[in-house]
Write an enzyme that holds these catalytic residues in place. Structure first.
Site, mmCIF file in Angstrom:
data_model
loop_
_atom_site.group_PDB
_atom_site.id
_atom_site.type_symbol
_atom_site.label_atom_id
_atom_site.label_comp_id
_atom_site.label_asym_id
_atom_site.label_seq_id
_atom_site.Cartn_x
_atom_site.Cartn_y
_atom_site.Cartn_z
ATOM 1 N N HIS A 146 54.003 16.595 11.016
ATOM 2 C CA HIS A 146 52.752 15.312 11.168
ATOM 3 C C HIS A 146 51.554 16.159 11.417
ATOM 4 O O HIS A 146 50.810 15.366 11.160
ATOM 5 C CB HIS A 146 53.175 15.328 12.326
ATOM 6 N N GLU A 147 51.284 16.547 12.391
ATOM 7 C CA GLU A 147 49.521 17.377 12.921
ATOM 8 C C GLU A 147 49.258 17.243 11.368
ATOM 9 O O GLU A 147 47.717 16.742 11.365
ATOM 10 C CB GLU A 147 49.927 18.186 13.325
ATOM 11 N N HIS A 150 47.973 14.230 9.543
ATOM 12 C CA HIS A 150 46.740 13.726 10.214
ATOM 13 C C HIS A 150 45.599 13.935 9.163
ATOM 14 O O HIS A 150 44.710 13.404 9.394
ATOM 15 C CB HIS A 150 46.905 13.520 11.151
ATOM 16 N N GLU A 210 49.343 7.008 12.797
ATOM 17 C CA GLU A 210 50.666 7.214 13.064
ATOM 18 C C GLU A 210 51.929 7.122 12.208
ATOM 19 O O GLU A 210 52.516 8.352 12.054
ATOM 20 C CB GLU A 210 50.875 6.911 14.969
HETATM 21 ZN ZN LIG Z 1 50.290 11.817 15.640
#
Ligand SMILES: [Zn+2]
Length: 282
Positions: A146-147, A150, A210
């Site tokens: 997830h990170e 980004h 997100e």
């Molecule tokens: Zn996030």
């Protein structure tokens, strides 16, 4: 006065918003895989350079963990994700969005912070506090996926570009033009936490970003050979950990955990089929 400003701002946005791709082609791109339109007014090289400086500050000013075994696991997972992301974009004949990344990993010794982040250019930090939530390598891989998503989707560049246009991100502009961090690195007692927030790292991204990071994170984690069904369990454990308390700031502005779990459940079966583990050909 305010009204006039608002009207001007709106006009400005009409000209320079993402719909005006014909006018300023280089600033309008799309996020990888999702093809969501993005505004990018700042060069990636500038942002990566500033992020690398801030990362050096973090390494100097925060207590890093001595747990070599845990750090090795983080690096091992990271390397798999790095290779899989590159291999995937090669396989679909697209430019690898991580081609200018200089990947690096740290484990911060702070059991109170249940978080992790990835700065532009692939500078990653995991806080020891999130390891109680991730529990195993699959959980950790999902959080890191997830990170990293980004950073791969260049969310910080988009965010800084928006701040420039809306004229609300004076500090962000200072940072991205190079001032604050180079000054800060010469001073002692730098407020690293404050800088991280200003830089937009230790701080929630927007809702759309997100959701996009959740989606792309599942893809990258699946391509790397980890079990993406663990992502649901992470969010359940996160909910449990904050039961009866105020959630941390980044959680409250994120999509709600229920909504998040629902999205993940919808995406997982298709992603497992469409994005199986990929081996990087050497
Ligand atoms: Zn996030």
């Amino acid at each position: 006065m305010n009204d006039i400003n608002n009207i001007n701002r709106r006009k400005f946005l009409e000209y320079f918003g993402c719909c005006a791709c014909g006018l300023i082609i280089p600033s309008c791109t799309t996020a990888p895989i999702t093809e969501r339109k993005q505004l990018r007014l700042l060069p990636e090289s500038t942002i990566n350079r500033q992020a690398a400086q801030l990362y050096e500050n973090v390494k100097r000013k925060t207590k890093l963990s001595n747990d070599k075994k845990q750090l090795d696991e983080i690096k091992k997972i990271g390397l798999k994700i790095e290779n899989s992301v590159s291999a995937y974009f090669d396989s679909v004949n697209k430019i690898d969005p991580t081609q200018n990344f200089h990947w690096e990993y740290i484990l911060i010794d702070n059991d109170k912070i249940k978080n992790a982040w990835c700065m532009p250019g692939g500078k990653i930090a995991v806080y020891s506090g999130i390891l109680k939530i991730t529990k195993n390598k699959h959980g950790l891989a999902n959080v890191m996926g997830h990170e990293i998503a980004h950073a791969v989707a260049k969310h910080s560049i988009e965010r800084a570009s928006r701040a420039l246009i809306l004229n609300v991100g004076t500090t962000a502009i200072d940072i991205f033009s190079g001032g604050i961090i180079s000054n800060a690195s010469r001073t002692t007692g730098v407020d690293v936490a404050g800088m991280l927030r200003t830089f937009g790292i230790d701080n929630p991204f927007g809702r759309k970003q997100e959701i996009e990071a959740d989606y792309l994170g599942l893809i990258f984690t699946s391509l790397s050979g980890y079990d993406i069904r663990e992502s649901i369990k992470i969010w359940e454990r996160m909910k449990e950990a904050y039961k009866g308390q105020e959630p941390p700031e980044w959680m409250s502005t994120h999509p709600s955990s229920e909504k998040r779990i629902l999205n993940l459940k919808n995406w997982i079966p298709e992603i497992i089929l469409k994005y199986p583990p990929i081996e990087k050909s050497q």
